[in-house]
Design a protein around this motif. Structure first.
Motif, PDB file in Angstrom:
ATOM      1  N   LYS A  48     -10.990   3.349   8.584  1.00  0.00           N
ATOM      2  CA  LYS A  48     -12.252   2.625   8.453  1.00  0.00           C
ATOM      3  C   LYS A  48     -12.012   1.144   8.139  1.00  0.00           C
ATOM      4  CE  LYS A  48     -15.087   5.901   9.364  1.00  0.00           C
ATOM      5  NZ  LYS A  48     -15.900   5.820  10.608  1.00  0.00           N
ATOM      6  N   VAL A  49     -11.076   0.877   7.243  1.00  0.00           N
ATOM      7  CA  VAL A  49     -10.766  -0.516   6.890  1.00  0.00           C
ATOM      8  C   VAL A  49     -10.153  -1.231   8.094  1.00  0.00           C
ATOM      9  CG1 VAL A  49      -9.333  -2.005   5.434  1.00  0.00           C
ATOM     10  CG2 VAL A  49     -10.484  -0.019   4.440  1.00  0.00           C
ATOM     11  N   LEU A  51      -7.489   5.547  -2.695  1.00  0.00           N
ATOM     12  CA  LEU A  51      -8.406   4.535  -2.163  1.00  0.00           C
ATOM     13  C   LEU A  51      -7.716   3.198  -1.913  1.00  0.00           C
ATOM     14  CD1 LEU A  51     -11.588   5.310  -4.290  1.00  0.00           C
ATOM     15  CD2 LEU A  51     -11.147   5.921  -1.911  1.00  0.00           C
ATOM     16  N   PHE A  52      -6.932   2.725  -2.895  1.00  0.00           N
ATOM     17  CA  PHE A  52      -6.275   1.430  -2.721  1.00  0.00           C
ATOM     18  C   PHE A  52      -5.114   1.520  -1.737  1.00  0.00           C
ATOM     19  CE2 PHE A  52      -8.671   0.284  -6.489  1.00  0.00           C
ATOM     20  CZ  PHE A  52      -8.960  -1.052  -6.254  1.00  0.00           C
ATOM     21  N   THR A  59      -9.685   6.440   4.945  1.00  0.00           N
ATOM     22  CA  THR A  59     -10.024   5.123   4.389  1.00  0.00           C
ATOM     23  C   THR A  59      -9.320   4.020   5.170  1.00  0.00           C
ATOM     24  OG1 THR A  59     -10.248   6.105   2.178  1.00  0.00           O
ATOM     25  CG2 THR A  59     -10.020   3.711   2.299  1.00  0.00           C
ATOM     26  N   ALA A  60      -8.040   4.248   5.480  1.00  0.00           N
ATOM     27  CA  ALA A  60      -7.252   3.252   6.215  1.00  0.00           C
ATOM     28  C   ALA A  60      -7.844   2.981   7.596  1.00  0.00           C
ATOM     29  CB  ALA A  60      -5.805   3.724   6.349  1.00  0.00           C
ATOM     30  N   GLY A  92       0.815  -1.214   0.000  1.00  0.00           N
ATOM     31  CA  GLY A  92       0.000   0.000   0.000  1.00  0.00           C
ATOM     32  C   GLY A  92       0.848   1.263   0.000  1.00  0.00           C
ATOM     33  N   LEU A 100      -6.840   1.474   1.605  1.00  0.00           N
ATOM     34  CA  LEU A 100      -7.400   0.143   1.834  1.00  0.00           C
ATOM     35  C   LEU A 100      -6.321  -0.844   2.295  1.00  0.00           C
ATOM     36  CD1 LEU A 100      -9.981  -1.649  -0.425  1.00  0.00           C
ATOM     37  CD2 LEU A 100      -8.036  -2.898   0.474  1.00  0.00           C
ATOM     38  N   LEU A 101      -5.198  -0.872   1.588  1.00  0.00           N
ATOM     39  CA  LEU A 101      -4.132  -1.823   1.921  1.00  0.00           C
ATOM     40  C   LEU A 101      -3.428  -1.465   3.216  1.00  0.00           C
ATOM     41  CD1 LEU A 101      -2.576  -2.478  -1.616  1.00  0.00           C
ATOM     42  CD2 LEU A 101      -4.144  -3.924  -0.329  1.00  0.00           C
ATOM     43  N   GLY A 110      -4.821   0.108   5.785  1.00  0.00           N
ATOM     44  CA  GLY A 110      -5.746  -0.259   6.855  1.00  0.00           C
ATOM     45  C   GLY A 110      -5.819  -1.755   7.061  1.00  0.00           C
ATOM     46  N   LEU A 111      -5.823  -2.508   5.963  1.00  0.00           N
ATOM     47  CA  LEU A 111      -5.876  -3.974   6.047  1.00  0.00           C
ATOM     48  C   LEU A 111      -4.614  -4.516   6.709  1.00  0.00           C
ATOM     49  CD1 LEU A 111      -7.169  -6.686   5.384  1.00  0.00           C
ATOM     50  CD2 LEU A 111      -6.208  -6.519   3.077  1.00  0.00           C
TER      51      LEU A 111
END
Length: 297
Positions: free
Chosen positions: A204-205, A130-131, A201-202, A44, A134-135, A137-138
């Protein structure tokens, strides 16, 4: 003499077996979670955030600033900065969390180095935002879910909480915001604003990964009819209820307090049940990140 020697040998072997640490299935799963989380986080950062000329919060964000300004590799700066914070704040972590955190820091620095040259050609900056979020946060979620931390802001937050009486979450947010403001020295205002979107975003994920698809809720109920209400919750909602003895501060009257943990999907139904049976009931709803016990479904 021979029997004594045999007994001593057996005792020595028993002591040796007792001292040998056992690696359980849970430990292996946790180690794999840290490795997977560190790898996903690094992808990410390098493939999306760095490729999109974006920043980050915390220690990683500070390392990105050093990378943009002085071309210092992320793998080196994150390892040094997190290492310093671990030395300063090791006493604020449990022994278990400390071991996993050290491992997580090493893995993150390693994968940041491995994926340093990775990139995906992309003309749409929002895909990076966004990605990337996302990564990140994941990856962070997989590490934090097992009880470890990613060092950095988490340790600063614990120190601020102990000595300045500031909530850990607020301290981490303050550190992240400070790093983002510092990013203005190497990034434009637009890039910094996009970084904030990625961080949101991170978060929230990460919350989704930690809490899961169906987070639990802890309900505390103060009612004048605790016995009947507890029976209804047990039969209508299908959950066990714990009754705790309480006492009003001003009235000095003793009362029974109901405590129940339910799935979020049943919360609305429980509220309706309480309101229907006792409109004057005092109800407190708290988030629960984890519930242990085979009785909970």
């Amino acid at each position: 003499m021979r029997n004594n020697r045999k007994n001593k040998k057996l005792n020595f072997e028993k002591i040796k077996l007792m001292r040998t640490p056992k690696i359980t299935l849970e430990t292996l799963v946790n180690i794999l979670s840290v490795i997977a989380g560190a790898f996903i986080f690094s992808v990410g950062i390098n493939v999306f955030m760095i490729a999109g000329n974006l920043g980050e919060g915390g220690v990683t964000g500070l390392s990105i600033i050093f990378f943009y300004a002085f071309d210092i590799p992320l793998a080196v700066s994150t390892l040094i900065l997190n290492g310093i914070l671990l030395i300063i704040g090791f006493r604020f972590l449990s022994k278990r969390a400390m071991y996993y955190t050290i491992f997580a820091v090493i893995m993150m620095s390693f994968f940041l180095g491995v994926t340093g040259s990775w990139s995906i050609e992309n003309d749409e900056i929002m895909l990076n935002v966004l990605f990337g979020g996302l990564l990140i946060g994941l990856g962070n979620g997989l590490v934090i879910r097992i009880g470890a931390t990613t060092a950095g802001s988490a340790i600063i937050g614990r120190i601020a909480n102990k000595y300045l009486d500031i909530k850990i979450a607020n301290a981490i947010l303050a550190v992240d915001m400070l790093v983002i403001l510092l990013s203005l020295t190497v990034l434009s205002v637009q890039q910094v604003l996009l970084t904030v979107v990625a961080m949101f975003t991170a978060v929230k994920v990460m919350d989704f990964v930690i809490e899961g698809l169906n987070p639990k809720k802890a309900i505390t109920i103060v009612s004048s009819k605790p016995e009947a209400l507890g029976t209804l919750i047990n039969s209508e909602i299908g959950r066990g209820v714990t009754m705790v003895n309480g006492k009003g501060f001003y009235s000095k009257e003793e009362t029974d307090i109901l405590y129940v943990v339910i799935n979020k999907s049943r919360l609305v139904r429980l509220k309706r049940l309480i309101k229907k049976y006792d409109e004057d009931a005092f109800v407190v709803v708290n988030d629960v990140n984890s519930v242990l016990g085979s009785s909970f479904v």
